[in-house]
Design an enzyme around this catalytic site. Sequence first.
Site, PDB file in Angstrom:
ATOM      1  N   HIS A 193     -69.646 -82.893   4.004  1.00 24.67           N
ATOM      2  CA  HIS A 193     -68.522 -81.986   3.767  1.00 24.67           C
ATOM      3  C   HIS A 193     -67.506 -82.704   2.905  1.00 24.67           C
ATOM      4  O   HIS A 193     -67.239 -83.890   3.085  1.00 24.67           O
ATOM      5  CB  HIS A 193     -67.854 -81.579   5.087  1.00 24.67           C
ATOM      6  CG  HIS A 193     -66.609 -80.765   4.896  1.00 24.67           C
ATOM      7  ND1 HIS A 193     -66.639 -79.419   4.631  1.00 24.67           N
ATOM      8  CD2 HIS A 193     -65.294 -81.125   4.893  1.00 24.67           C
ATOM      9  CE1 HIS A 193     -65.397 -78.974   4.481  1.00 24.67           C
ATOM     10  NE2 HIS A 193     -64.569 -79.983   4.639  1.00 24.67           N
ATOM     11  N   ASP A 240     -61.585 -70.441  14.005  1.00 26.99           N
ATOM     12  CA  ASP A 240     -61.084 -71.094  12.801  1.00 26.99           C
ATOM     13  C   ASP A 240     -60.732 -70.070  11.734  1.00 26.99           C
ATOM     14  O   ASP A 240     -59.740 -70.232  11.022  1.00 26.99           O
ATOM     15  CB  ASP A 240     -62.108 -72.088  12.254  1.00 26.99           C
ATOM     16  CG  ASP A 240     -61.572 -72.830  11.039  1.00 26.99           C
ATOM     17  OD1 ASP A 240     -60.573 -73.557  11.193  1.00 26.99           O
ATOM     18  OD2 ASP A 240     -62.123 -72.657   9.940  1.00 26.99           O
ATOM     19  N   ARG A 250     -52.464 -69.828   9.529  1.00 30.73           N
ATOM     20  CA  ARG A 250     -51.806 -71.042   9.037  1.00 30.73           C
ATOM     21  C   ARG A 250     -51.439 -70.901   7.575  1.00 30.73           C
ATOM     22  O   ARG A 250     -50.394 -71.378   7.129  1.00 30.73           O
ATOM     23  CB  ARG A 250     -52.714 -72.245   9.245  1.00 30.73           C
ATOM     24  CG  ARG A 250     -52.864 -72.684  10.701  1.00 30.73           C
ATOM     25  CD  ARG A 250     -54.031 -73.650  10.874  1.00 30.73           C
ATOM     26  NE  ARG A 250     -53.876 -74.829  10.037  1.00 30.73           N
ATOM     27  CZ  ARG A 250     -54.893 -75.557   9.573  1.00 30.73           C
ATOM     28  NH1 ARG A 250     -56.143 -75.201   9.843  1.00 30.73           N
ATOM     29  NH2 ARG A 250     -54.662 -76.626   8.838  1.00 30.73           N
ATOM     30  N   SER A 268     -60.106 -78.014  12.405  1.00 27.33           N
ATOM     31  CA  SER A 268     -60.685 -76.943  11.587  1.00 27.33           C
ATOM     32  C   SER A 268     -61.995 -77.405  10.956  1.00 27.33           C
ATOM     33  O   SER A 268     -63.028 -76.728  11.045  1.00 27.33           O
ATOM     34  CB  SER A 268     -59.695 -76.520  10.505  1.00 27.33           C
ATOM     35  OG  SER A 268     -60.282 -75.613   9.592  1.00 27.33           O
ATOM     36  N   LYS A 308     -66.307 -76.605  12.567  1.00 37.56           N
ATOM     37  CA  LYS A 308     -67.367 -75.981  11.768  1.00 37.56           C
ATOM     38  C   LYS A 308     -68.552 -76.916  11.593  1.00 37.56           C
ATOM     39  O   LYS A 308     -69.715 -76.485  11.653  1.00 37.56           O
ATOM     40  CB  LYS A 308     -66.805 -75.562  10.407  1.00 37.56           C
ATOM     41  CG  LYS A 308     -65.826 -74.391  10.499  1.00 37.56           C
ATOM     42  CD  LYS A 308     -65.220 -74.025   9.171  1.00 37.56           C
ATOM     43  CE  LYS A 308     -64.184 -75.035   8.723  1.00 37.56           C
ATOM     44  NZ  LYS A 308     -63.360 -74.578   7.595  1.00 37.56           N
TER      45      LYS A 308
END
Length: 435
Positions: free
Chosen positions: A82, A161, A168, A183, A187
């Site tokens: 990621h 999320d 947010r 967050s 995931k």
Amino acid sequence: MRFVDTIVKKREGKTLSTEEIREWIRGYVQGQIPDYQVSALLMAIVFQGMDARETYDLTMAMMNSGDLLDLSQIRGVTVDKHSTGGVGDKTTLVVAPMAAACGAKIAKMSGRGLGHTGGTLDKLESIPGFNCFLEKQAFFDQVNRIGLAIAGQTGNLVPADKKLYALRDVTGTVDSMPLIASSIMSKKLASGSSAIVLDVKYGSGAFMKTLEDAVALGREMMDIGRAAGRKVSVIVTDMDEPLGCAIGNALEVKEAIDTLCGRGPEDFTHLCLAVGSLMLVTAGIVRDEKQAQKRLEEVLANGAALEKFKAMVRAQGGDVSVVDDPRRLPKSRMTTELRARQDGCIDHMDAMNLGTLAMQIGAGRRTKDDAIEPETGIVLRAKVGDCVKEGQVLAQVCHNVPLEQEWIHGFYDSISLSGSPGQRRPLIREILTSY
């Protein structure tokens, strides 16, 4: 306990219990707690923070708010990566097939992008016919068959999320280390891979602006992964100038293909080898980074990584001919060369400004409903440290409508020239491992 008591408790700097955090997430996802109360709690967290236990509990509550992807049907070691995002970051398109060619199993759920350019799915959809949405069993079967699948999120993964991030984004509560870490990790953990590599960006083109904050975020996410029983490594990388030369979806796909063919930009190739090495070591496929880099260089040189990319494109319905001839990718109606207005050496590029300019001509989205024009974007012909002559091409702009003078001024404002070569900052600044 009333939810307002939870808000007050955090406002006063006290720690929330595991049960309070679970009830917050459960109640919000089920529509029992209104946005305005959750907004108040989020703002309290921004100011008061959360400790490691609270952050872990929040991550797990979010992870368990929906479906979990069970990868037990996949034979072999699954590894995910990621990136926290940056301008010109098409790393997944290269490191995923490279790692798969070395024996890793890449079952990657990716997303779309808001802001300067599209996400991984948007880039892949530049390839005519490419199908980003696979049924769960087809997804598993493809990974078992060729070692690699990149697809959009299916089912109901981490609905908490989705709701929290949307809130947010409009309440000024994005900038919070615990909220960012939970967050991302909720995931990644829900996606099921046993090993995870996180590329945390910092600089003008990234969300984290300082090296110190990027390292702190990396450590926090690594600690969450370790507590959840996953192997997690972090690479902290510079995003003060765009990564590689291409900014824009089809343009980035072409650059990824060029890199898989061994002719990619030096900085981008360097990062792909570093991230790929970390993936192989974290997954336990090789002993150390030196051995991993050797394996990755081999699959680039012998074409095995490119063949993995082709196999994925073919399996997901894409036109494989564009891999052999990237000129078949979508093309813009117009191209404009922007040239240096004086002699000089590039000492700075504002990555975020360049990304925003790419978005303005169609390469990204201002809102989730905007359509991306995959053929648009910017290809840089010079970068920090390069010296140029007046009239030399700095960039080629691919666009479908005429460029406004304000846009052109914005481009030149994003590039700073001086009398001597600029010092290019090291691309890779820290590597954090839990193995």
